[in-house]
Design a protein around this motif. Structure first.
Motif, PDB file in Angstrom:
ATOM      1  N   UNK A 248     -14.151   3.385  -3.868  1.00  0.00           N
ATOM      2  CA  UNK A 248     -13.085   4.272  -3.394  1.00  0.00           C
ATOM      3  C   UNK A 248     -11.942   3.469  -2.794  1.00  0.00           C
ATOM      4  N   UNK A 249     -12.280   2.463  -1.995  1.00  0.00           N
ATOM      5  CA  UNK A 249     -11.252   1.628  -1.374  1.00  0.00           C
ATOM      6  C   UNK A 249     -10.425   0.906  -2.423  1.00  0.00           C
ATOM      7  N   UNK A 250     -11.082   0.381  -3.436  1.00  0.00           N
ATOM      8  CA  UNK A 250     -10.356  -0.306  -4.511  1.00  0.00           C
ATOM      9  C   UNK A 250      -9.455   0.666  -5.263  1.00  0.00           C
ATOM     10  N   UNK A 251      -9.930   1.883  -5.513  1.00  0.00           N
ATOM     11  CA  UNK A 251      -9.106   2.889  -6.190  1.00  0.00           C
ATOM     12  C   UNK A 251      -7.875   3.229  -5.363  1.00  0.00           C
ATOM     13  N   UNK A 252      -8.052   3.398  -4.063  1.00  0.00           N
ATOM     14  CA  UNK A 252      -6.941   3.752  -3.185  1.00  0.00           C
ATOM     15  C   UNK A 252      -5.856   2.690  -3.237  1.00  0.00           C
ATOM     16  N   UNK A 253      -6.242   1.428  -3.082  1.00  0.00           N
ATOM     17  CA  UNK A 253      -5.252   0.356  -3.044  1.00  0.00           C
ATOM     18  C   UNK A 253      -4.572   0.182  -4.397  1.00  0.00           C
ATOM     19  N   UNK A 254      -5.316   0.410  -5.477  1.00  0.00           N
ATOM     20  CA  UNK A 254      -4.718   0.308  -6.810  1.00  0.00           C
ATOM     21  C   UNK A 254      -3.729   1.445  -7.056  1.00  0.00           C
ATOM     22  N   UNK A 255      -4.154   2.678  -6.759  1.00  0.00           N
ATOM     23  CA  UNK A 255      -3.296   3.837  -7.014  1.00  0.00           C
ATOM     24  C   UNK A 255      -2.090   3.876  -6.083  1.00  0.00           C
ATOM     25  N   UNK A 256      -2.239   3.361  -4.862  1.00  0.00           N
ATOM     26  CA  UNK A 256      -1.140   3.409  -3.896  1.00  0.00           C
ATOM     27  C   UNK A 256       0.007   2.492  -4.285  1.00  0.00           C
ATOM     28  N   UNK A 257      -0.268   1.444  -5.043  1.00  0.00           N
ATOM     29  CA  UNK A 257       0.796   0.554  -5.483  1.00  0.00           C
ATOM     30  C   UNK A 257       1.558  -0.046  -4.314  1.00  0.00           C
ATOM     31  N   UNK A 258       2.884   0.144  -4.304  1.00  0.00           N
ATOM     32  CA  UNK A 258       3.739  -0.435  -3.269  1.00  0.00           C
ATOM     33  C   UNK A 258       3.950   0.491  -2.080  1.00  0.00           C
ATOM     34  N   UNK A 259       3.251   1.619  -2.021  1.00  0.00           N
ATOM     35  CA  UNK A 259       3.418   2.546  -0.896  1.00  0.00           C
ATOM     36  C   UNK A 259       3.135   1.826   0.415  1.00  0.00           C
ATOM     37  N   UNK A 260       3.980   2.050   1.409  1.00  0.00           N
ATOM     38  CA  UNK A 260       3.815   1.362   2.693  1.00  0.00           C
ATOM     39  C   UNK A 260       2.821   2.093   3.593  1.00  0.00           C
ATOM     40  N   UNK A 261       2.843   3.428   3.562  1.00  0.00           N
ATOM     41  CA  UNK A 261       1.950   4.225   4.409  1.00  0.00           C
ATOM     42  C   UNK A 261       1.005   5.012   3.513  1.00  0.00           C
ATOM     43  N   UNK A 262      -0.302   4.761   3.688  1.00  0.00           N
ATOM     44  CA  UNK A 262      -1.326   5.372   2.841  1.00  0.00           C
ATOM     45  C   UNK A 262      -2.341   6.049   3.754  1.00  0.00           C
ATOM     46  N   UNK A 263      -2.856   7.194   3.324  1.00  0.00           N
ATOM     47  CA  UNK A 263      -3.889   7.889   4.093  1.00  0.00           C
ATOM     48  C   UNK A 263      -5.021   8.288   3.166  1.00  0.00           C
TER      49      UNK A 263
END
Length: 312
Positions: A248-263
Protein backbone atom coordinates in the motif's frame (compact mmCIF):
# COMPACT_ATOMS: atom_id res chain seq x y z
CA UNK A 1 9.21 26.94 -3.18
CA UNK A 2 10.59 25.60 -6.47
CA UNK A 3 14.26 26.34 -7.14
CA UNK A 4 15.63 26.11 -10.70
CA UNK A 5 19.40 26.25 -11.14
CA UNK A 6 21.81 25.78 -14.03
CA UNK A 7 24.21 27.61 -16.28
CA UNK A 8 23.28 30.64 -18.37
CA UNK A 9 20.96 30.03 -21.35
CA UNK A 10 20.31 26.39 -20.44
CA UNK A 11 16.50 26.67 -20.64
CA UNK A 12 15.41 27.40 -17.06
CA UNK A 13 13.19 30.31 -18.03
CA UNK A 14 11.52 28.44 -20.91
CA UNK A 15 10.57 25.60 -18.56
CA UNK A 16 9.15 27.87 -15.87
CA UNK A 17 7.20 29.92 -18.41
CA UNK A 18 5.16 26.77 -19.08
CA UNK A 19 4.01 26.90 -15.45
CA UNK A 20 4.02 30.55 -14.42
CA UNK A 21 2.21 33.16 -16.55
CA UNK A 22 4.53 35.78 -18.02
CA UNK A 23 2.94 38.62 -16.06
CA UNK A 24 3.55 36.80 -12.78
CA UNK A 25 7.33 36.58 -13.23
CA UNK A 26 9.62 39.24 -11.78
CA UNK A 27 12.98 39.86 -13.48
CA UNK A 28 16.11 40.85 -11.56
CA UNK A 29 18.62 43.39 -12.90
CA UNK A 30 22.30 43.79 -12.11
CA UNK A 31 21.77 47.50 -11.35
CA UNK A 32 18.82 47.07 -8.94
CA UNK A 33 19.56 45.90 -5.34
CA UNK A 34 15.85 45.59 -4.50
CA UNK A 35 14.41 42.10 -4.92
CA UNK A 36 10.86 42.29 -6.27
CA UNK A 37 8.95 39.22 -5.08
CA UNK A 38 5.29 40.18 -5.42
CA UNK A 39 4.60 37.72 -8.25
CA UNK A 40 4.77 33.94 -8.52
CA UNK A 41 8.34 33.67 -9.74
CA UNK A 42 11.74 35.40 -9.78
CA UNK A 43 14.13 35.10 -12.70
CA UNK A 44 17.81 36.02 -12.56
CA UNK A 45 18.36 35.89 -8.80
CA UNK A 46 22.13 35.90 -9.37
CA UNK A 47 21.83 39.40 -10.87
CA UNK A 48 20.10 40.70 -7.75
CA UNK A 49 22.83 39.12 -5.59
CA UNK A 50 25.47 41.07 -7.52
CA UNK A 51 23.54 44.33 -7.24
CA UNK A 52 23.00 43.82 -3.52
CA UNK A 53 26.71 43.17 -2.94
CA UNK A 54 27.68 46.28 -4.90
CA UNK A 55 25.25 48.27 -2.77
CA UNK A 56 26.94 47.03 0.41
CA UNK A 57 24.02 44.81 1.44
CA UNK A 58 23.98 41.18 2.59
CA UNK A 59 22.03 38.94 0.19
CA UNK A 60 22.03 36.07 2.71
CA UNK A 61 20.46 38.17 5.47
CA UNK A 62 17.86 39.61 3.10
CA UNK A 63 16.94 36.17 1.76
CA UNK A 64 16.53 34.85 5.31
CA UNK A 65 14.05 37.64 6.07
CA UNK A 66 12.19 37.02 2.82
CA UNK A 67 11.85 33.23 3.12
CA UNK A 68 8.19 33.27 4.30
CA UNK A 69 7.22 35.45 1.30
CA UNK A 70 9.11 33.19 -1.12
CA UNK A 71 7.17 30.03 -0.24
CA UNK A 72 5.26 28.77 -3.24
CA UNK A 73 7.34 30.79 -5.71
CA UNK A 74 9.49 29.64 -8.62
CA UNK A 75 13.03 31.00 -8.30
CA UNK A 76 15.55 30.86 -11.14
CA UNK A 77 19.26 31.39 -10.56
CA UNK A 78 22.36 30.84 -12.67
CA UNK A 79 25.18 28.72 -11.29
CA UNK A 80 28.32 30.80 -11.60
CA UNK A 81 31.84 29.78 -12.53
CA UNK A 82 31.29 26.09 -13.37
CA UNK A 83 34.37 25.27 -11.28
CA UNK A 84 36.52 28.06 -12.76
CA UNK A 85 37.78 30.52 -10.14
CA UNK A 86 37.05 34.12 -11.23
CA UNK A 87 40.01 36.46 -11.63
CA UNK A 88 38.82 39.44 -9.59
CA UNK A 89 37.92 39.55 -5.88
CA UNK A 90 34.53 41.02 -6.75
CA UNK A 91 33.69 38.18 -9.13
CA UNK A 92 34.86 35.60 -6.61
CA UNK A 93 32.72 37.15 -3.87
CA UNK A 94 29.71 37.16 -6.20
CA UNK A 95 30.20 33.49 -7.02
CA UNK A 96 30.62 32.53 -3.36
CA UNK A 97 27.64 34.57 -2.17
CA UNK A 98 25.43 33.08 -4.90
CA UNK A 99 26.40 29.58 -3.78
CA UNK A 100 25.58 30.37 -0.16
CA UNK A 101 22.22 31.91 -1.07
CA UNK A 102 21.36 28.84 -3.13
CA UNK A 103 22.15 26.65 -0.11
CA UNK A 104 19.75 28.71 2.02
CA UNK A 105 17.00 28.40 -0.57
CA UNK A 106 17.57 24.68 -1.15
CA UNK A 107 17.07 24.00 2.58
CA UNK A 108 13.60 25.53 2.38
CA UNK A 109 12.60 24.46 -1.15
CA UNK A 110 9.96 21.84 -1.86
CA UNK A 111 11.69 21.03 -5.13
CA UNK A 112 15.14 21.73 -6.60
CA UNK A 113 15.67 21.23 -10.35
CA UNK A 114 18.87 21.56 -12.35
CA UNK A 115 18.50 22.39 -16.06
CA UNK A 116 21.10 21.49 -18.68
CA UNK A 117 20.53 21.98 -22.42
CA UNK A 118 16.80 22.39 -21.79
CA UNK A 119 16.60 19.07 -19.93
CA UNK A 120 15.40 19.27 -16.30
CA UNK A 121 16.90 16.97 -13.69
CA UNK A 122 15.20 17.01 -10.32
CA UNK A 123 17.68 17.02 -7.47
CA UNK A 124 15.24 17.19 -4.58
CA UNK A 125 11.52 16.67 -3.95
CA UNK A 126 10.13 17.18 -0.45
CA UNK A 127 6.74 15.69 0.38
CA UNK A 128 4.51 15.33 3.43
CA UNK A 129 2.58 12.10 3.97
CA UNK A 130 -0.24 11.97 6.52
CA UNK A 131 -1.16 8.48 7.73
CA UNK A 132 -4.56 8.98 9.38
CA UNK A 133 -6.47 6.40 11.39
CA UNK A 134 -10.25 6.34 10.98
CA UNK A 135 -12.50 7.73 13.70
CA UNK A 136 -14.00 5.79 16.59
CA UNK A 137 -16.62 3.06 16.07
CA UNK A 138 -18.90 1.24 18.53
CA UNK A 139 -16.78 -1.88 17.99
CA UNK A 140 -13.67 0.10 18.87
CA UNK A 141 -15.32 1.40 22.02
CA UNK A 142 -16.02 -2.21 23.02
CA UNK A 143 -12.42 -3.27 22.15
CA UNK A 144 -13.60 -5.79 19.58
CA UNK A 145 -11.36 -7.06 16.80
CA UNK A 146 -12.56 -5.19 13.73
CA UNK A 147 -10.85 -5.95 10.45
CA UNK A 148 -12.98 -7.09 7.52
CA UNK A 149 -16.28 -6.12 9.15
CA UNK A 150 -17.56 -2.74 8.05
CA UNK A 151 -19.15 -0.71 10.86
CA UNK A 152 -19.82 3.02 10.56
CA UNK A 153 -18.34 5.67 12.80
CA UNK A 154 -20.19 6.08 16.09
CA UNK A 155 -21.61 9.52 17.03
CA UNK A 156 -18.66 10.18 19.35
CA UNK A 157 -16.24 9.28 16.58
CA UNK A 158 -17.87 11.69 14.15
CA UNK A 159 -17.90 14.48 16.72
CA UNK A 160 -14.20 14.07 17.51
CA UNK A 161 -13.02 14.54 13.93
CA UNK A 162 -12.07 17.99 12.64
CA UNK A 163 -11.33 19.27 9.12
CA UNK A 164 -7.67 19.33 8.10
CA UNK A 165 -5.91 21.17 5.24
CA UNK A 166 -6.75 19.45 1.96
CA UNK A 167 -3.98 17.28 0.50
CA UNK A 168 -3.14 17.22 -3.19
CA UNK A 169 -3.73 13.46 -3.30
CA UNK A 170 -5.87 11.46 -0.87
CA UNK A 171 -6.11 7.68 -0.57
CA UNK A 172 -8.36 5.58 1.64
CA UNK A 173 -9.13 2.06 2.73
CA UNK A 174 -12.41 0.95 1.11
CA UNK A 175 -13.98 0.42 4.54
CA UNK A 176 -16.99 2.51 5.51
CA UNK A 177 -15.33 3.90 8.63
CA UNK A 178 -12.29 5.07 6.66
CA UNK A 179 -14.34 6.65 3.88
CA UNK A 180 -16.59 8.41 6.41
CA UNK A 181 -13.49 9.73 8.15
CA UNK A 182 -12.05 11.03 4.88
CA UNK A 183 -15.30 12.80 4.10
CA UNK A 184 -15.35 14.57 7.47
CA UNK A 185 -11.66 15.43 7.64
CA UNK A 186 -11.29 16.43 3.97
CA UNK A 187 -14.75 17.77 3.05
CA UNK A 188 -15.46 17.87 -0.67
CA UNK A 189 -12.53 15.63 -1.54
CA UNK A 190 -13.15 12.20 -3.10
CA UNK A 191 -10.41 9.82 -1.93
CA UNK A 192 -8.92 7.16 -4.17
CA UNK A 193 -9.68 3.76 -2.66
CA UNK A 194 -6.80 1.30 -2.24
CA UNK A 195 -7.76 -2.22 -1.06
CA UNK A 196 -4.24 -2.70 0.31
CA UNK A 197 -4.98 -0.05 2.96
CA UNK A 198 -7.60 -2.30 4.62
CA UNK A 199 -7.14 -3.54 8.17
CA UNK A 200 -5.74 -6.97 9.01
CA UNK A 201 -8.24 -9.77 8.49
CA UNK A 202 -9.05 -11.39 11.86
CA UNK A 203 -11.03 -14.32 10.48
CA UNK A 204 -12.85 -16.29 13.20
CA UNK A 205 -11.77 -13.70 15.81
CA UNK A 206 -13.61 -10.89 14.03
CA UNK A 207 -16.01 -8.95 16.27
CA UNK A 208 -14.85 -10.65 19.47
CA UNK A 209 -12.97 -9.27 22.48
CA UNK A 210 -9.87 -10.48 24.24
CA UNK A 211 -11.98 -11.67 27.18
CA UNK A 212 -14.07 -13.79 24.82
CA UNK A 213 -11.04 -15.29 23.10
CA UNK A 214 -8.33 -15.62 25.71
CA UNK A 215 -9.06 -19.24 26.65
CA UNK A 216 -9.09 -20.51 23.06
CA UNK A 217 -5.94 -22.47 22.07
CA UNK A 218 -6.08 -21.06 18.53
CA UNK A 219 -6.10 -17.52 19.91
CA UNK A 220 -3.21 -18.15 22.27
CA UNK A 221 -1.19 -19.72 19.45
CA UNK A 222 -1.78 -16.63 17.35
CA UNK A 223 -0.91 -13.95 19.90
CA UNK A 224 2.14 -15.86 21.19
CA UNK A 225 3.56 -16.59 17.75
CA UNK A 226 6.87 -14.78 17.20
CA UNK A 227 7.43 -15.87 13.61
CA UNK A 228 4.58 -13.80 12.19
CA UNK A 229 3.37 -16.80 10.21
CA UNK A 230 0.45 -17.80 12.46
CA UNK A 231 -2.98 -16.49 11.49
CA UNK A 232 -6.46 -16.54 13.01
CA UNK A 233 -8.61 -19.30 11.47
CA UNK A 234 -9.68 -17.86 8.12
CA UNK A 235 -7.67 -14.69 8.78
CA UNK A 236 -4.42 -13.03 7.85
CA UNK A 237 -0.97 -13.58 9.35
CA UNK A 238 1.12 -10.68 10.60
CA UNK A 239 3.66 -11.27 7.86
CA UNK A 240 1.00 -11.21 5.17
CA UNK A 241 -0.52 -8.06 6.62
CA UNK A 242 2.91 -6.45 6.84
CA UNK A 243 3.64 -7.25 3.18
CA UNK A 244 0.26 -5.84 2.12
CA UNK A 245 0.80 -2.63 4.10
CA UNK A 246 4.21 -2.18 2.46
CA UNK A 247 2.53 -2.71 -0.90
CA UNK A 248 0.00 0.00 0.00
CA UNK A 249 2.80 2.40 0.89
CA UNK A 250 4.56 1.75 -2.41
CA UNK A 251 1.29 2.29 -4.32
CA UNK A 252 0.66 5.59 -2.53
CA UNK A 253 4.10 7.01 -3.30
CA UNK A 254 3.92 5.85 -6.92
CA UNK A 255 0.42 7.20 -7.56
CA UNK A 256 1.09 10.48 -5.72
CA UNK A 257 3.88 11.39 -8.13
CA UNK A 258 5.07 14.96 -7.48
CA UNK A 259 2.24 15.84 -5.07
CA UNK A 260 3.65 17.71 -2.07
CA UNK A 261 0.86 16.91 0.42
CA UNK A 262 -0.45 13.34 0.50
CA UNK A 263 -2.94 11.70 2.86
CA UNK A 264 -3.90 8.07 3.44
CA UNK A 265 -6.87 7.17 5.67
CA UNK A 266 -6.44 3.67 7.01
CA UNK A 267 -6.52 1.55 10.18
CA UNK A 268 -4.46 1.25 13.33
CA UNK A 269 -2.75 -2.04 12.46
CA UNK A 270 -2.05 -1.07 8.86
CA UNK A 271 -0.56 2.27 9.90
CA UNK A 272 1.70 0.41 12.34
CA UNK A 273 2.98 -1.81 9.55
CA UNK A 274 3.62 1.18 7.27
CA UNK A 275 5.49 3.03 10.01
CA UNK A 276 7.57 -0.10 10.65
CA UNK A 277 8.52 -0.09 6.96
CA UNK A 278 9.32 3.64 6.96
CA UNK A 279 11.30 3.62 10.21
CA UNK A 280 12.57 0.05 10.78
CA UNK A 281 13.69 -0.76 14.29
CA UNK A 282 12.66 2.64 15.67
CA UNK A 283 9.42 1.72 17.43
CA UNK A 284 7.10 -1.12 18.40
CA UNK A 285 3.44 -1.82 17.69
CA UNK A 286 2.10 0.28 20.54
CA UNK A 287 4.40 3.24 19.83
CA UNK A 288 3.34 3.38 16.18
CA UNK A 289 -0.40 2.78 16.68
CA UNK A 290 -2.29 6.09 16.70
CA UNK A 291 -5.57 6.60 18.50
CA UNK A 292 -8.77 6.77 16.47
CA UNK A 293 -8.75 10.01 14.47
CA UNK A 294 -5.00 10.38 15.08
CA UNK A 295 -2.06 9.64 12.88
CA UNK A 296 1.48 10.37 11.81
CA UNK A 297 2.90 13.13 9.62
CA UNK A 298 5.90 11.75 7.72
CA UNK A 299 8.26 14.03 5.81
CA UNK A 300 9.97 12.57 2.76
CA UNK A 301 12.88 13.68 0.60
CA UNK A 302 13.09 12.01 -2.81
CA UNK A 303 10.72 9.34 -1.54
CA UNK A 304 12.78 8.52 1.56
CA UNK A 305 11.54 9.26 5.10
CA UNK A 306 13.53 11.87 7.00
CA UNK A 307 11.29 12.66 9.99
CA UNK A 308 7.92 12.00 11.56
CA UNK A 309 5.64 13.64 14.12
CA UNK A 310 2.26 12.71 15.63
CA UNK A 311 -0.69 14.51 14.11
CA UNK A 312 -1.59 17.45 16.34
Amino acid sequence: MNLYIGGAYQGKLALVRRIVPEGALRYCRADCPVLEHSGKGISGLHLWIRAALEAGRSPQEEIRRMLPALRGQYILCDQLGSGIVPLTPEERRWREETGRVLQLLAKEADEVTEVLAGIPRRLLLRQELLLLRHGLTAEGQAHRYCGSSDPPLCPEGRAELRPLPLPERCFSSPSRRALETAGLVFPGLEPEQLPALAECGFGAFEGRTYQELRDLPAYQSWIQDESGEAAPPGGESRNRHRARAQEALAQILCLAGDARRIAAVSHGGTIVRMMEALFPGQGDFYQWQPSCGGGWVVRLENGQPVSRAPLE
